[in-house]
Scaffold this active site. Structure first.
Site, mmCIF file in Angstrom:
data_model
loop_
_atom_site.group_PDB
_atom_site.id
_atom_site.type_symbol
_atom_site.label_atom_id
_atom_site.label_comp_id
_atom_site.label_asym_id
_atom_site.label_seq_id
_atom_site.Cartn_x
_atom_site.Cartn_y
_atom_site.Cartn_z
ATOM 1 N N HIS A 5 27.515 36.307 27.627
ATOM 2 C CA HIS A 5 28.366 36.837 26.972
ATOM 3 C C HIS A 5 29.310 38.010 28.013
ATOM 4 C CE1 HIS A 5 31.151 38.595 22.824
ATOM 5 N NE2 HIS A 5 31.595 39.194 24.525
ATOM 6 N N GLU A 40 30.311 32.657 25.580
ATOM 7 C CA GLU A 40 30.729 33.815 24.716
ATOM 8 C C GLU A 40 32.056 34.769 25.404
ATOM 9 O OE1 GLU A 40 27.040 34.333 21.352
ATOM 10 O OE2 GLU A 40 28.502 36.189 22.448
ATOM 11 N N HIS A 52 24.156 37.819 15.500
ATOM 12 C CA HIS A 52 23.848 39.555 15.782
ATOM 13 C C HIS A 52 23.435 40.167 14.663
ATOM 14 C CE1 HIS A 52 26.834 42.691 16.849
ATOM 15 N NE2 HIS A 52 25.648 43.351 15.902
#
Length: 238
Positions: A43, A70, A190
């Site tokens: 990410h 991401e 998450h």
């Protein structure tokens, strides 16, 4: 079996803390795959405080399984994704100053924008996923964007599960069933960890992939990287 994609941002954070190349991100990635993970997630953020844009370019020929990038689809991220061409791109609406992702897309408000970005990625052969809160209406609206998958934002589940509220998974299971019925694949991520991953995956039989970084790397400090990955793989078996 739900696939495990390991987010390696924290490895890059550790490397960047001292400069140089220790730990070696590329070797770490090779080892993660060797230990059985089915994917690698990065990410990159505009300030490059952990994964750098160049890391993504360097990782592409190294990753032999699924490579998932991401990020917030700002112009620099879009350009990077089109250059690297990972197997999957996950769109996340995080602000530049966010410590970590903290919300999913409003798939109605941002439908036109998401549709445009997703169309460009898909025309380049990149599977798309959008980060989304467990909300039935947002799942329904996601279909119109053309996304291949949705990634359910699981922080709320993790918080409630820690408090003993297992029913918090119910809305995720409902959203997963709905997304699948509408032709979209389901990912999740998450705050998933060794403590909660088995129960979560059991309740979402259509779950294709989980992306786990912070917890997995932290748990590796206790158990070692290979053992931790094997623990996750065992818990994700059907």
């Amino acid at each position: 079996m739900t696939h495990l994609s390991v987010n390696i941002n924290k490895i890059a954070t550790l490397r960047n803390a001292r400069g140089g190349n220790v730990p070696d991100l590329l070797q770490f990635t090779k080892d993660i795959e060797k230990f059985g993970a089915q994917g690698i997630t990065v990410h990159p953020r505009p300030d490059e405080r952990h994964i750098r844009y160049q890391d993504c370019i360097d990782l592409k020929p190294i990753v032999t399984k699924e490579f998932n990038m991401e990020g917030n689809p700002v112009s620099s991220f879009i350009d990077l994704v089109l250059k690297v061409k990972p197997e999957q791109v996950t769109l996340v609406p995080d602000a530049e100053d966010a410590i970590t992702s903290n919300a999913g897309w409003d798939t109605l408000k941002h439908k036109d924008f998401l549709t445009e970005v997703i169309s460009e990625f898909k025309s380049n052969g990149i599977r798309t996923s959008i980060f989304i809160d467990p909300d039935v209406e947002k799942i329904k609206n996601a279909v119109a964007t053309g996304t291949d998958r949705v990634e359910l934002y699981t922080e709320a589940f993790a918080e409630q599960y820690e408090k003993g509220n297992k029913d918090a998974v119910n809305i995720y299971a409902e959203c997963s069933r709905l997304a699948t019925s509408l032709g979209m694949g389901v990912n999740a991520g998450h705050d998933l960890s060794l403590k909660n991953i088995e129960y979560f995956a059991q309740q979402l039989p259509d779950l294709l992939e989980v992306s786990i970084g912070h917890a997995l790397i932290t748990e590796s400090l206790y158990f070692g990287l290979e053992t931790t990955i094997q623990k996750y793989l065992n818990l994700l078996k059907r």
